[in-house]
Design an enzyme around this catalytic site. Structure first.
Site, mmCIF file in Angstrom:
data_model
loop_
_atom_site.group_PDB
_atom_site.id
_atom_site.type_symbol
_atom_site.label_atom_id
_atom_site.label_comp_id
_atom_site.label_asym_id
_atom_site.label_seq_id
_atom_site.Cartn_x
_atom_site.Cartn_y
_atom_site.Cartn_z
ATOM 1 N N ARG A 226 0.844 -1.207 0.000
ATOM 2 C CA ARG A 226 0.000 0.000 0.000
ATOM 3 C C ARG A 226 0.874 1.251 0.000
ATOM 4 O O ARG A 226 2.097 1.175 0.154
ATOM 5 C CB ARG A 226 -0.918 0.015 1.226
ATOM 6 C CG ARG A 226 -0.168 -0.021 2.547
ATOM 7 C CD ARG A 226 -1.137 0.058 3.724
ATOM 8 N NE ARG A 226 -1.853 -1.166 3.902
ATOM 9 C CZ ARG A 226 -1.470 -2.161 4.706
ATOM 10 N NH1 ARG A 226 -0.328 -2.033 5.399
ATOM 11 N NH2 ARG A 226 -2.165 -3.253 4.829
ATOM 12 N N ILE B 116 3.189 4.361 -0.457
ATOM 13 C CA ILE B 116 4.374 4.605 -1.268
ATOM 14 C C ILE B 116 4.881 3.313 -1.896
ATOM 15 O O ILE B 116 5.293 3.285 -3.059
ATOM 16 C CB ILE B 116 5.468 5.269 -0.412
ATOM 17 C CG1 ILE B 116 5.057 6.702 -0.047
ATOM 18 C CG2 ILE B 116 6.812 5.274 -1.139
ATOM 19 C CD1 ILE B 116 5.970 7.370 0.959
ATOM 20 N N ASP C 173 5.654 -7.973 1.531
ATOM 21 C CA ASP C 173 5.007 -7.329 2.677
ATOM 22 C C ASP C 173 4.654 -8.398 3.695
ATOM 23 O O ASP C 173 4.811 -9.603 3.435
ATOM 24 C CB ASP C 173 3.768 -6.530 2.254
ATOM 25 C CG ASP C 173 3.611 -5.236 3.062
ATOM 26 O OD1 ASP C 173 3.719 -5.303 4.302
ATOM 27 O OD2 ASP C 173 3.399 -4.171 2.458
ATOM 28 N N GLY D 17 8.292 0.176 6.607
ATOM 29 C CA GLY D 17 8.495 1.007 7.791
ATOM 30 C C GLY D 17 7.217 1.131 8.589
ATOM 31 O O GLY D 17 6.115 0.968 8.055
ATOM 32 N N ASN E 218 11.365 15.038 15.114
ATOM 33 C CA ASN E 218 9.937 15.336 15.181
ATOM 34 C C ASN E 218 9.408 14.987 16.568
ATOM 35 O O ASN E 218 9.691 13.900 17.091
ATOM 36 C CB ASN E 218 9.166 14.548 14.115
ATOM 37 C CG ASN E 218 7.809 15.156 13.820
ATOM 38 O OD1 ASN E 218 7.577 16.338 14.067
ATOM 39 N ND2 ASN E 218 6.916 14.350 13.282
ATOM 40 N N TYR F 114 11.029 6.827 15.691
ATOM 41 C CA TYR F 114 10.979 6.898 14.225
ATOM 42 C C TYR F 114 12.129 7.742 13.670
ATOM 43 O O TYR F 114 12.830 7.338 12.738
ATOM 44 C CB TYR F 114 9.631 7.479 13.807
ATOM 45 C CG TYR F 114 9.407 7.544 12.311
ATOM 46 C CD1 TYR F 114 9.074 6.397 11.600
ATOM 47 C CD2 TYR F 114 9.500 8.757 11.628
ATOM 48 C CE1 TYR F 114 8.848 6.459 10.229
ATOM 49 C CE2 TYR F 114 9.277 8.819 10.262
ATOM 50 C CZ TYR F 114 8.948 7.676 9.565
ATOM 51 O OH TYR F 114 8.732 7.741 8.216
ATOM 52 N N LYS G 256 15.191 6.564 11.211
ATOM 53 C CA LYS G 256 15.381 7.146 9.881
ATOM 54 C C LYS G 256 16.713 7.884 9.769
ATOM 55 O O LYS G 256 17.311 7.932 8.684
ATOM 56 C CB LYS G 256 14.211 8.075 9.559
ATOM 57 C CG LYS G 256 12.880 7.343 9.398
ATOM 58 C CD LYS G 256 12.941 6.260 8.333
ATOM 59 C CE LYS G 256 11.599 5.608 8.073
ATOM 60 N NZ LYS G 256 11.649 4.593 6.996
#
Length: 451
Positions: A221, A223, A242, A294, A351, A357, A361
């Protein structure tokens, strides 16, 4: 997910209101469509005296069907599709004036969704401090242009190491084709490094991945699904992977594009071996590995339980390391292979509520930077893309005010689409971009965060 504000802006009433109130004005971006010209308008090609690239660039762009102009051949009122400027001849800060003199008279003549590309020398490879200073200054120029020109115009700086190396020359052509085309619609303000490496020209630039076996993780699903479709469109034989829970959606994507579907939890202890066995038995190799899988498990650090931390680090980062290690150990990624990892703007800027996360990343960026020199010796490239605000199911769940802020806080004043990330990854997967390695390319519309 529909951006209703952007749709309103395109209406007659909306345009008038936006202009009067000074509101964000998201332009309609030019995206890739098969059969479209590389760039819809003439390209002004300029060069500083002593530049080492302009002659070769002129030949390859002409061969690609681009109409070239020089500064003496642009009459008042001419609308330009792009500027391409060879700044490798600039060896002193005073010589930056040459770039100004070329661009200034025509800065308002660029068509909507036009392109500005400046070619330079990596400052670390300059022969004098003055040359390095001048070349570093180009980064401020291109990033400012990306924020000034508006109307969907993007600007990039491309550092070229060794133009006489065949792999470098091929990768430069591939990079120019990507940056000039609609494939790069949501990429702006970037510095792209082209070094020495193996690269192969495609037989057909419309199918630059013909004959390539490409693994895409997280392909069911968002991207990942868009990526699988773009890679197949570009000629790849896609292996779509997946988790078993996403099996139905994965099967739909695979059936639509003629891909092989693999249901596998990448965090399982035997996942790398099972994946390697599958690729070896079915294909004998994997030319491109795209680490897209991810997850997010958001909480502020003080409220985050250890399971949320461990799950995100394992899926987003550690599983990539384990898979890379085994595929490389078994030599299933051949010479000329590519690895592309999906990072995030959160890994660059951080963030709130996403320490796990953002850590994962940022680690992906570290993985790319540390492996690039090692893999270059094996003729394999590795790069990352760092998406910003992309219109997906996940961003649709963000509260309205934060969602609108995410959409507008970039030079293009809108969120990107999954296809924008997919186009960038596909470019990095092309055999023709083998000399592009160790890069982290932000697909964020030149976000104000981490810029």
């Amino acid at each position: 997910m529909t951006d209703r504000y952007a749709s309103f802006v395109q209406s007659g009433v909306g345009r008038g209101l936006v202009k009067r109130l000074g509101l964000p004005d998201p332009p309609q971006l030019r995206r890739y469509r098969s059969g479209d010209p590389l760039i819809p308008g003439p390209v002004l090609l300029g060069a500083a005296p002593g530049g080492r690239l302009a002659g070769g660039i002129g030949k390859l762009l002409t061969a690609a069907g681009v109409e070239l102009r020089d500064a003496t051949d642009v009459t008042p009122g001419t609308r330009l599709g792009a500027f391409v400027y060879d700044a490798t001849g600039i060896t002193d800060s005073t010589a930056l004036r040459q770039l100004y003199d070329c661009l200034h008279p025509h800065a308002r003549s660029v068509l909507p969704s036009g392109r500005v590309i400046v070619l330079g020398t990596p400052p670390t490879e300059c022969s004098t401090p003055r040359q390095a200073t001048a070349q570093r200054a180009l980064e401020g120029l291109t990033r400012s242009i990306g924020k000034e020109f508006g109307r969907g115009v993007t600007a990039q700086l491309v550092h070229v190491t060794d133009a006489d190396n065949p792999g470098t020359a091929t990768s430069l052509e591939a990079t120019l084709r990507f940056l000039l085309s609609g494939r790069s619609a949501y990429v702006s303000g970037q510095v792209i490094q082209i070094g020495a490496g193996q690269a192969a020209l495609p037989t057909d630039w419309d199918r630059p991945l013909d004959g390539q076996v490409v693994l895409v993780t997280g392909a069911a699903r968002g991207i990942g699904a868009a990526l699988a479709r773009v890679l197949a469109r570009d000629g790849a034989q896609v292996v779509a992977l997946d988790v078993p829970a996403a099996g139905d959606e994965l099967a739909t994507v695979a059936n639509d594009i003629g891909a092989t579907a693999v249901q596998l939890d990448l965090t399982a202890p035997d996942a790398p071996a099972r994946l390697a066995d599958h690729l070896s038995a079915r294909h004998g190799r994997v030319d491109v590995v795209v680490h897209n899988a991810g997850i997010t498990r958001d909480r502020t650090l003080g409220r985050m339980d250890v399971d949320r931390w461990d799950q995100v680090i394992d899926v987003n980062l550690s599983s990539q390391e384990r898979i890379n290690d085994l595929l490389l150990e078994r030599e299933l990624i051949p010479t000329g292979g590519r690895i592309v990892s999906v990072s995030s703007i959160a890994g660059i800027a951080g963030n709130r509520g996403q320490t796990n996360y953002a850590t994962s990343k940022a680690g992906v960026i570290g993985l790319v930077e540390s492996l690039a020199p090692v893999l270059t010796e094996r003729g394999i490239s590795i790069n990352a893309v760092a998406p910003g605000f992309i219109e997906t199911r996940l961003t649709a769940r963000i509260p309205l005010v934060l969602r609108e802020a995410g959409r507008r806080m970039n030079s293009l004043a809108q969120g990107g689409l999954p296809v924008d990330v997919a186009e960038t990854i596909s470019w990095l997967a092309w055999p023709a971009t083998g000399a592009v390695s160790g890069n982290v390319v932000r697909v964020c519309g030149q976000s104000l965060l981490g810029a």
